[in-house]
Write a protein that holds these residues in place. Structure first.
Motif, PDB file in Angstrom:
ATOM      1  N   ALA A   1       0.823  -1.209   0.000  1.00 50.66           N
ATOM      2  CA  ALA A   1       0.000   0.000   0.000  1.00 50.66           C
ATOM      3  C   ALA A   1       0.856   1.257   0.000  1.00 50.66           C
ATOM      4  O   ALA A   1       0.532   2.250  -0.672  1.00 50.66           O
ATOM      5  CB  ALA A   1      -0.930  -0.010   1.211  1.00 50.66           C
ATOM      6  N   CYS A   2       1.973   1.224   0.728  1.00 59.47           N
ATOM      7  CA  CYS A   2       2.851   2.395   0.805  1.00 59.47           C
ATOM      8  C   CYS A   2       3.651   2.584  -0.476  1.00 59.47           C
ATOM      9  O   CYS A   2       3.841   3.717  -0.935  1.00 59.47           O
ATOM     10  CB  CYS A   2       3.777   2.274   2.011  1.00 59.47           C
ATOM     11  N   ILE A   3       4.127   1.494  -1.058  1.00 59.02           N
ATOM     12  CA  ILE A   3       4.862   1.587  -2.319  1.00 59.02           C
ATOM     13  C   ILE A   3       3.999   2.242  -3.389  1.00 59.02           C
ATOM     14  O   ILE A   3       4.459   3.059  -4.186  1.00 59.02           O
ATOM     15  CB  ILE A   3       5.324   0.188  -2.774  1.00 59.02           C
ATOM     16  N   LYS A   4       2.703   1.888  -3.384  1.00 60.27           N
ATOM     17  CA  LYS A   4       1.773   2.410  -4.393  1.00 60.27           C
ATOM     18  C   LYS A   4       1.056   3.686  -3.931  1.00 60.27           C
ATOM     19  O   LYS A   4       0.192   4.201  -4.640  1.00 60.27           O
ATOM     20  CB  LYS A   4       0.743   1.341  -4.747  1.00 60.27           C
TER      21      LYS A   4
ATOM     22  N   ALA B   1      -3.554   1.793   3.457  1.00 62.57           N
ATOM     23  CA  ALA B   1      -2.600   1.692   4.562  1.00 62.57           C
ATOM     24  C   ALA B   1      -3.300   1.937   5.891  1.00 62.57           C
ATOM     25  O   ALA B   1      -3.056   1.232   6.880  1.00 62.57           O
ATOM     26  CB  ALA B   1      -1.459   2.688   4.358  1.00 62.57           C
ATOM     27  N   LYS B   2      -4.180   2.926   5.936  1.00 60.79           N
ATOM     28  CA  LYS B   2      -4.887   3.233   7.188  1.00 60.79           C
ATOM     29  C   LYS B   2      -5.793   2.084   7.601  1.00 60.79           C
ATOM     30  O   LYS B   2      -5.863   1.733   8.787  1.00 60.79           O
ATOM     31  CB  LYS B   2      -5.699   4.514   7.029  1.00 60.79           C
ATOM     32  N   ALA B   3      -6.489   1.475   6.633  1.00 67.68           N
ATOM     33  CA  ALA B   3      -7.363   0.344   6.958  1.00 67.68           C
ATOM     34  C   ALA B   3      -6.558  -0.807   7.549  1.00 67.68           C
ATOM     35  O   ALA B   3      -6.999  -1.463   8.500  1.00 67.68           O
ATOM     36  CB  ALA B   3      -8.106  -0.111   5.697  1.00 67.68           C
ATOM     37  N   LEU B   4      -5.382  -1.060   6.998  1.00 65.65           N
ATOM     38  CA  LEU B   4      -4.514  -2.127   7.517  1.00 65.65           C
ATOM     39  C   LEU B   4      -4.031  -1.813   8.926  1.00 65.65           C
ATOM     40  O   LEU B   4      -4.035  -2.680   9.806  1.00 65.65           O
ATOM     41  CB  LEU B   4      -3.312  -2.314   6.589  1.00 65.65           C
ATOM     42  N   LEU B   5      -3.626  -0.576   9.147  1.00 67.91           N
ATOM     43  CA  LEU B   5      -3.097  -0.190  10.453  1.00 67.91           C
ATOM     44  C   LEU B   5      -4.186  -0.226  11.524  1.00 67.91           C
ATOM     45  O   LEU B   5      -3.957  -0.685  12.641  1.00 67.91           O
ATOM     46  CB  LEU B   5      -2.477   1.206  10.362  1.00 67.91           C
ATOM     47  N   ILE B   6      -5.370   0.229  11.185  1.00 67.78           N
ATOM     48  CA  ILE B   6      -6.476   0.180  12.139  1.00 67.78           C
ATOM     49  C   ILE B   6      -6.794  -1.264  12.509  1.00 67.78           C
ATOM     50  O   ILE B   6      -7.138  -1.580  13.653  1.00 67.78           O
ATOM     51  CB  ILE B   6      -7.718   0.887  11.558  1.00 67.78           C
TER      52      ILE B   6
ATOM     53  N   LEU C   1       0.849   9.393   8.733  1.00 70.45           N
ATOM     54  CA  LEU C   1      -0.014   8.281   9.146  1.00 70.45           C
ATOM     55  C   LEU C   1       0.792   7.198   9.848  1.00 70.45           C
ATOM     56  O   LEU C   1       0.408   6.712  10.921  1.00 70.45           O
ATOM     57  CB  LEU C   1      -0.721   7.693   7.919  1.00 70.45           C
ATOM     58  N   LEU C   2       1.909   6.820   9.269  1.00 62.59           N
ATOM     59  CA  LEU C   2       2.727   5.742   9.833  1.00 62.59           C
ATOM     60  C   LEU C   2       3.308   6.142  11.185  1.00 62.59           C
ATOM     61  O   LEU C   2       3.344   5.331  12.122  1.00 62.59           O
ATOM     62  CB  LEU C   2       3.842   5.374   8.849  1.00 62.59           C
TER      63      LEU C   2
ATOM     64  N   GLY D   1       5.221   4.284  13.701  1.00 63.40           N
ATOM     65  CA  GLY D   1       6.339   4.048  12.797  1.00 63.40           C
ATOM     66  C   GLY D   1       7.640   4.607  13.360  1.00 63.40           C
ATOM     67  O   GLY D   1       7.673   5.739  13.854  1.00 63.40           O
ATOM     68  N   ASN D   2       8.691   3.823  13.297  1.00 66.03           N
ATOM     69  CA  ASN D   2       9.979   4.186  13.884  1.00 66.03           C
ATOM     70  C   ASN D   2      10.803   5.019  12.896  1.00 66.03           C
ATOM     71  O   ASN D   2      11.327   4.487  11.905  1.00 66.03           O
ATOM     72  CB  ASN D   2      10.746   2.921  14.278  1.00 66.03           C
ATOM     73  N   VAL D   3      10.938   6.302  13.162  1.00 64.07           N
ATOM     74  CA  VAL D   3      11.681   7.185  12.253  1.00 64.07           C
ATOM     75  C   VAL D   3      13.179   6.924  12.299  1.00 64.07           C
ATOM     76  O   VAL D   3      13.923   7.386  11.431  1.00 64.07           O
ATOM     77  CB  VAL D   3      11.401   8.669  12.572  1.00 64.07           C
ATOM     78  N   TYR D   4      13.634   6.167  13.300  1.00 62.88           N
ATOM     79  CA  TYR D   4      15.069   5.882  13.432  1.00 62.88           C
ATOM     80  C   TYR D   4      15.457   4.517  12.864  1.00 62.88           C
ATOM     81  O   TYR D   4      16.635   4.147  12.889  1.00 62.88           O
ATOM     82  CB  TYR D   4      15.485   5.939  14.904  1.00 62.88           C
ATOM     83  N   ALA D   5      14.487   3.753  12.379  1.00 63.30           N
ATOM     84  CA  ALA D   5      14.784   2.415  11.855  1.00 63.30           C
ATOM     85  C   ALA D   5      15.753   2.516  10.686  1.00 63.30           C
ATOM     86  O   ALA D   5      15.640   3.403   9.833  1.00 63.30           O
ATOM     87  CB  ALA D   5      13.498   1.735  11.413  1.00 63.30           C
TER      88      ALA D   5
END
Length: 282
Positions: free
Chosen positions: A161-164, A170-175, A204-205, A210-214
């Motif tokens: 979802a993010c690549i596209k 993406a939000k539906a998956l995360l919820i 959203l991530l 979502g880890n900004v340091y990953a």
């Protein structure tokens, strides 16, 4: 009435009837000619006929979103989980086409929501995410689709979802409880959001933890895939330099602990609806 099924190559009688390059049954199913298809079925035309790529009329009807033809084929005994040479099931095709109507019919007739992944195909949920078909995404989630199924090309459905750049998918998956920091070769969905320079996805991530340091296998953080001074870079720079609130951290921690059970569990808590909606990202 006798109807001839046109073939352009010699037929081979086998387990599914026989194969041909393309038949009248395939054409009728793909074009949505329901009356012709019904006449063909009643005249004894095989609904499970396959071409050289193992594509059946049901595959063709699904990829074109022809729900009426899908129903006719299924009622006539079409095999619901037959795979093409590339591994696609009719449900994969329905989700790729963005047809929840076709997908529902297939599921009602026993289609597998989680077909085995192959080197050449993704799951129906992946297909819906790749094409941005959020209604199919939600349907597959409700049917128990595996949120962390791993495709060798795209990774998880969230990666796809993010690549596209399909933010709603993406939000539906995360919820639903998808792991926001799942990695494909150490690349998280946030890395992909940074690569496609989508600020809405980045925000959203991060909101879902979502880890900004990953760092990926090259040692790069998401911000390293942005252009300095660009909106995505400034967004990630803000999140790297600004600690998240305790309220936000608590929500992420609770969601992470509950995973896919989050909505079910939180709806049963003796809490004000406003707090439950906040915890559920509603």
């Amino acid at each position: 009435m006798e109807v001839a099924v046109a073939v352009r190559r010699p037929s081979f009688f086998g387990e599914l009837g026989f194969w041909a390059v393309r038949t009248v049954v395939h054409e009728a199913a793909a074009l949505g000619h329901a009356l012709l298809l019904q006449q063909l079925i009643e005249s004894g035309a095989p609904v499970n006929i396959v071409n050289l790529d193992n594509i059946t009329p049901l595959h063709d009807a699904c990829i074109q979103g022809q729900a009426q033809c899908v129903r006719l084929l299924l009622d006539a005994g079409a095999q619901v989980d037959i795979r093409t040479v590339h591994g696609n099931t009719p449900l994969c095709n329905a989700c790729a086409a963005g047809s929840p109507e076709c997908a529902k019919l297939l599921l009602e007739h026993g289609a597998t929501a989680n077909p085995t992944l192959t080197a050449l195909t993704a799951t129906p949920l992946h297909e819906a995410c790749i094409r941005g078909n959020v209604d199919c995404v939600k349907l597959m989630i409700a049917e128990g689709a595996q949120l962390e199924a791993f495709d060798i090309y795209f990774g998880t459905p969230l990666h796809a979802a993010c690549i596209k750049e399909h933010v709603d998918c993406a939000k539906a998956l995360l919820i639903a409880g998808a792991s926001v920091n799942a990695a494909k070769f150490h690349e998280t969905a946030l890395h992909y959001a940074a690569k496609v320079r989508n600020v809405d996805l980045i925000e959203l991530l991060v909101e879902f933890g979502g880890n900004v340091y990953a760092r990926d296998n090259l040692g790069r953080k998401p911000i390293n895939y942005t252009r300095p001074g660009s909106p995505p870079a400034l967004c990630l720079q803000f999140y790297e330099s600004t600690p998240l609130s305790l309220q936000h951290l608590s929500r992420v921690a609770l969601r992470t602990a509950l995973g896919t059970r989050a909505q079910e569990v939180m709806s049963k808590l003796n809490l004000p609806n406003r707090i439950i909606r906040y915890l559920c990202y509603c």
